[in-house]
Design a protein around this motif. Structure first.
Motif, mmCIF file in Angstrom:
data_model
loop_
_atom_site.group_PDB
_atom_site.id
_atom_site.type_symbol
_atom_site.label_atom_id
_atom_site.label_comp_id
_atom_site.label_asym_id
_atom_site.label_seq_id
_atom_site.Cartn_x
_atom_site.Cartn_y
_atom_site.Cartn_z
ATOM 1 N N UNK A 121 4.390 47.711 24.007
ATOM 2 C CA UNK A 121 3.439 47.870 22.913
ATOM 3 C C UNK A 121 3.314 46.609 22.060
ATOM 4 N N UNK A 122 4.402 45.864 21.907
ATOM 5 C CA UNK A 122 4.348 44.634 21.102
ATOM 6 C C UNK A 122 3.432 43.618 21.776
ATOM 7 N N UNK A 123 3.615 43.420 23.090
ATOM 8 C CA UNK A 123 2.776 42.488 23.835
ATOM 9 C C UNK A 123 1.311 42.912 23.828
ATOM 10 N N UNK A 124 1.071 44.215 23.751
ATOM 11 C CA UNK A 124 -0.292 44.737 23.735
ATOM 12 C C UNK A 124 -0.865 44.789 22.316
ATOM 13 N N UNK A 125 -0.068 44.327 21.351
ATOM 14 C CA UNK A 125 -0.468 44.314 19.946
ATOM 15 C C UNK A 125 -0.813 45.719 19.441
ATOM 16 N N UNK A 126 0.050 46.677 19.787
ATOM 17 C CA UNK A 126 -0.130 48.065 19.374
ATOM 18 C C UNK A 126 1.035 48.487 18.487
ATOM 19 N N UNK A 127 0.801 49.438 17.581
ATOM 20 C CA UNK A 127 1.928 49.978 16.825
ATOM 21 C C UNK A 127 2.844 50.764 17.764
ATOM 22 N N UNK A 128 4.116 50.864 17.402
ATOM 23 C CA UNK A 128 5.093 51.516 18.274
ATOM 24 C C UNK A 128 4.704 52.963 18.602
ATOM 25 N N UNK A 129 4.195 53.691 17.648
ATOM 26 C CA UNK A 129 3.862 55.103 17.852
ATOM 27 C C UNK A 129 2.356 55.316 18.026
ATOM 28 N N UNK A 130 1.702 54.419 18.772
ATOM 29 C CA UNK A 130 0.263 54.556 18.982
ATOM 30 C C UNK A 130 -0.048 55.861 19.706
ATOM 31 N N UNK A 131 -1.278 56.321 19.516
ATOM 32 C CA UNK A 131 -1.727 57.540 20.182
ATOM 33 C C UNK A 131 -2.897 57.211 21.089
#
Length: 152
Positions: A103-113
């Motif tokens: 998720x970090x590499x994808x620039x997403x928050x850890x708890x994305x939905x």
């Protein structure tokens, strides 16, 4: 289970796919032609004959039903636990696991939905209500199509 059991119910082309020495194979054929049987037997072949570890095998299918059928068949044939055959999933399931792990590499928050169509519709309805937009004048599906066009 032995080699004969794995190959017994397969035609020549299916046996060729199951026993291929290629590391990666793609099985394309019409509905009802035995793709799931080939993939299940390929996984059994790799585990029992080639001695691959279960977690080194990935099998991707289009539907949850097909992935579930594959998992259940393998589990019933060699008695492995579902967590050992973790690599059988849909394209969407694989993408979800990869995004969760990176998720970090994808620039997403850890708890994305990840929202499915119903979730999107409900969210749009809530947004339209909060903005006092008339749902009858500005349809939810029209709004979804507009947003999808603008994302491209």
């Amino acid at each position: 289970m032995n080699v004969y059991d794995i190959l017994d119910q397969l035609n020549d082309k299916q046996q060729e796919a199951v026993t291929s020495n290629d590391q990666n194979i793609l099985v394309l054929s019409g509905a009802g032609s035995g793709k799931t049987r080939v993939l299940v037997n390929r996984i059994l072949w790799l585990q029992l004959v080639k001695k691959y570890t279960p977690w080194s095998i990935i099998a991707i299918t289009f539907t949850n039903k097909a992935a579930s059928v594959m998992r259940n068949r393998i589990q019933s044939l060699i008695g492995v636990q579902k967590k050992v055959i973790y690599g059988i999933s849909t394209f969407h399931g694989l993408a979800n696991r990869l995004l969760r792990a990176h998720y970090v590499d994808a620039n997403l928050p850890k708890n994305f939905q990840i929202l499915d169509n119903n979730d999107q519709i409900q969210l749009l309805k809530q947004l339209m209500r909060s903005l006092n937009l008339n749902e009858n004048k500005y349809g939810v599906y029209q709004a979804m199509h507009y947003i999808n066009r603008e994302k491209k």
